[in-house]
Design an enzyme around this catalytic site. Structure first.
Site, mmCIF file in Angstrom:
data_model
loop_
_atom_site.group_PDB
_atom_site.id
_atom_site.type_symbol
_atom_site.label_atom_id
_atom_site.label_comp_id
_atom_site.label_asym_id
_atom_site.label_seq_id
_atom_site.Cartn_x
_atom_site.Cartn_y
_atom_site.Cartn_z
ATOM 1 N N TYR A 6 7.864 15.191 -5.607
ATOM 2 C CA TYR A 6 8.913 15.581 -6.727
ATOM 3 C C TYR A 6 9.397 14.625 -7.657
ATOM 4 O O TYR A 6 10.615 14.353 -8.132
ATOM 5 C CB TYR A 6 10.315 16.104 -6.058
ATOM 6 C CG TYR A 6 10.211 17.177 -5.166
ATOM 7 C CD1 TYR A 6 9.476 18.433 -5.327
ATOM 8 C CD2 TYR A 6 10.615 16.942 -3.733
ATOM 9 C CE1 TYR A 6 9.314 19.391 -4.640
ATOM 10 C CE2 TYR A 6 10.520 17.999 -2.796
ATOM 11 C CZ TYR A 6 9.727 19.247 -3.068
ATOM 12 O OH TYR A 6 9.708 20.420 -2.486
ATOM 13 N N TYR A 132 14.854 29.206 -1.549
ATOM 14 C CA TYR A 132 13.900 28.314 -1.363
ATOM 15 C C TYR A 132 13.035 28.426 -0.089
ATOM 16 O O TYR A 132 14.032 28.328 1.119
ATOM 17 C CB TYR A 132 14.471 26.839 -1.397
ATOM 18 C CG TYR A 132 13.133 25.879 -1.221
ATOM 19 C CD1 TYR A 132 12.465 25.164 -1.939
ATOM 20 C CD2 TYR A 132 13.083 25.310 0.257
ATOM 21 C CE1 TYR A 132 11.518 24.298 -1.900
ATOM 22 C CE2 TYR A 132 11.960 24.259 0.395
ATOM 23 C CZ TYR A 132 11.167 23.982 -0.628
ATOM 24 O OH TYR A 132 10.252 23.060 -0.225
ATOM 25 N N ASP A 219 14.703 32.788 7.325
ATOM 26 C CA ASP A 219 14.094 31.546 7.262
ATOM 27 C C ASP A 219 15.196 30.652 7.650
ATOM 28 O O ASP A 219 16.110 30.178 6.906
ATOM 29 C CB ASP A 219 13.478 31.156 5.880
ATOM 30 C CG ASP A 219 13.090 29.756 5.695
ATOM 31 O OD1 ASP A 219 13.331 29.014 6.524
ATOM 32 O OD2 ASP A 219 12.729 29.392 4.634
ATOM 33 N N LYS A 246 12.279 21.898 10.511
ATOM 34 C CA LYS A 246 12.960 20.663 10.449
ATOM 35 C C LYS A 246 13.470 20.063 11.809
ATOM 36 O O LYS A 246 12.923 19.245 12.329
ATOM 37 C CB LYS A 246 13.981 20.991 9.441
ATOM 38 C CG LYS A 246 13.417 21.057 8.018
ATOM 39 C CD LYS A 246 14.422 20.938 6.785
ATOM 40 C CE LYS A 246 13.887 21.024 5.651
ATOM 41 N NZ LYS A 246 13.792 22.098 4.763
#
Ligand SMILES: *Cc1c(COP(=O)(O)O)cnc(C)c1O
Length: 395
Positions: A6, A132, A219, A246
């Protein structure tokens, strides 16, 4: 050279070089920085946790990897057994993969093949505005974030809905029969701007999905393991498919889990090979990752992390919610996440260096200055972060 994420490589700010890390601290050799964002939200136990280090080392001394096709092993079997009692409802069918994005891809492939297997022509996917779900192609398609994915084409089969019940009802009225699934980041939308919404929206989503025979996918790559103050949001409203990532391994190593309920699993179960789920990442159910996940869950339960997270939420609310500045649009706190949203992203320029000088590693984005702290953080360390955020507006 290293191509950083990014980032415009031409004018990227030089990253801080980390030479050691322990507890909530990242160490550069010159400075110890409190990691206010848990290395992209995964290091829930902090760095250099003795028990996680031990779990990792002892599995490496046995064997560090073997594939899962044609083979099985103790760590994946023990983890699966644990997850069967640990995860809510009948989310008891576990497909492992190597990252959150792939875990979401797996969920979406399951949804599509589930519908094909039962002869249902449902092609559209419903997702949230500002969603996202990862950086791979299909996860970008269900995502809705101009800031990350504007270079790539939109997918006409994806519908985006705001977290608003009348809008949701309207979309289901118009498209209910065409929808394959509704995928959401439940309660807390992370990369889309730390957006928080009420559980009543998810309860309505469950009701509408049942009414229209649509699969509900959560999610929880970011929200799983306590980030919203709930162990899983799936404890409140039960999805058909749950994705974790994660914090699954305590942040030690990339891994993800796509957990399906019995109905979804049964849609692939039968005599014909053509019904079988066709996916298999090389590193799925890596034994080191599974050993870490087991140990991480053990610590999470034993040390009552939910009470730690509740304390973080109380302190963050106390320190932040009464703060005012004309440049601030909103301040919000949920579980182990807190955010100051500014009206104009320009008013955050320079904050990273400012925080560094005060011993805090921060990574604001777009209009969001935020924390997603390791759960082992002390009150003093947490207040150092919130004080740094407030001091920025008073300087
Ligand atoms: C981070 C994230 C992903 C992607 O996970 P990776 O491991 O980075 O591929 C997917 N969904 C949500 C909600 C996330 O926060």
């Amino acid at each position: 050279m290293i191509w950083y994420p990014y980032a415009q490589m031409k004018n990227m700010k030089t990253p801080y070089r980390i030479v050691d890390a322990e507890g909530v601290y990242l160490k550069t050799g010159e400075k110890n920085l409190i990691d206010s964002i848990s290395s992209w939200w995964c290091m829930i136990h902090g760095y250099k946790n003795r028990e996680l280090n031990e779990a990792m080392k002892s599995q490496i001394d046995r064997f560090s990897h073997c594939m899962l096709a044609g083979l099985s092993h103790d760590p994946v079997e023990r983890l699966s057994e644990k997850l069967e009692s640990y995860l809510p409802g009948d989310l008891n069918h576990f497909f492992f993969s190597d990252s959150g994005s792939v875990g979401v891809e797996v969920a979406l492939k399951m949804v599509m093949q589930f519908n094909r297997n039962r002869g249902a022509d449902r092609r559209k996917i419903l997702a949230l505005k500002n969603a996202y779900h990862g950086d791979t192609f299909m996860t970008m398609a269900v995502g809705d974030d101009e800031d990350y994915h504007s270079a790539f084409p939109k997918n006409p089969d994806v519908i985006h809905v705001p977290t608003d019940i009348p809008e949701l009802e309207r979309v289901f009225r118009e498209h209910g029969g065409e929808l394959a699934c509704f995928i959401v980041e439940p309660l807390l939308q992370g990369a889309g701007g730390l957006r928080m919404y009420d559980v009543s929206f998810l309860e309505k989503a469950r009701e509408l999905c049942d009414m229209h025979d649509v699969l509900l996918v959560f999610d929880e790559v970011a929200t799983g393991f306590g980030r919203t103050g709930n162990r899983f949001v799936s404890d409140l409203v039960l999805p058909d498919i749950l994705v974790l990532g994660k914090a699954l391994t305590g942040g030690y190593i990339g891994h993800a889990l796509t957990a399906a309920n019995k109905r979804v699993f049964d849609g692939f179960y039968g005599d014909s090979k053509s019904l079988a789920f066709m996916h298999g990442p090389t590193f799925m159910a890596n034994p080191v990752a599974c050993s870490l996940a087991l140990k991480s869950i053990e610590i999470f339960e034993r040390d009552n992390y939910l009470s730690k997270i509740k304390r973080i939420e109380e302190i963050a609310k106390r320190e932040l919610l009464s703060f005012h500045d004309d440049r601030i649009a909103d301040i919000r706190v949920m579980g182990g996440a807190f955010c100051i949203e500014v009206k104009d992203g320009k008013s955050l320029e320079g904050f990273v260096d400012f925080a560094y000088n005060r011993g805090v590693f921060a990574r604001p984005f777009v209009r969001y200055m935020y924390g997603m702290v390791p759960y082992i953080i002390t009150e003093d360390e947490l207040v150092r972060i919130t004080d740094t955020m407030k001091a920025w507006f008073r300087k």
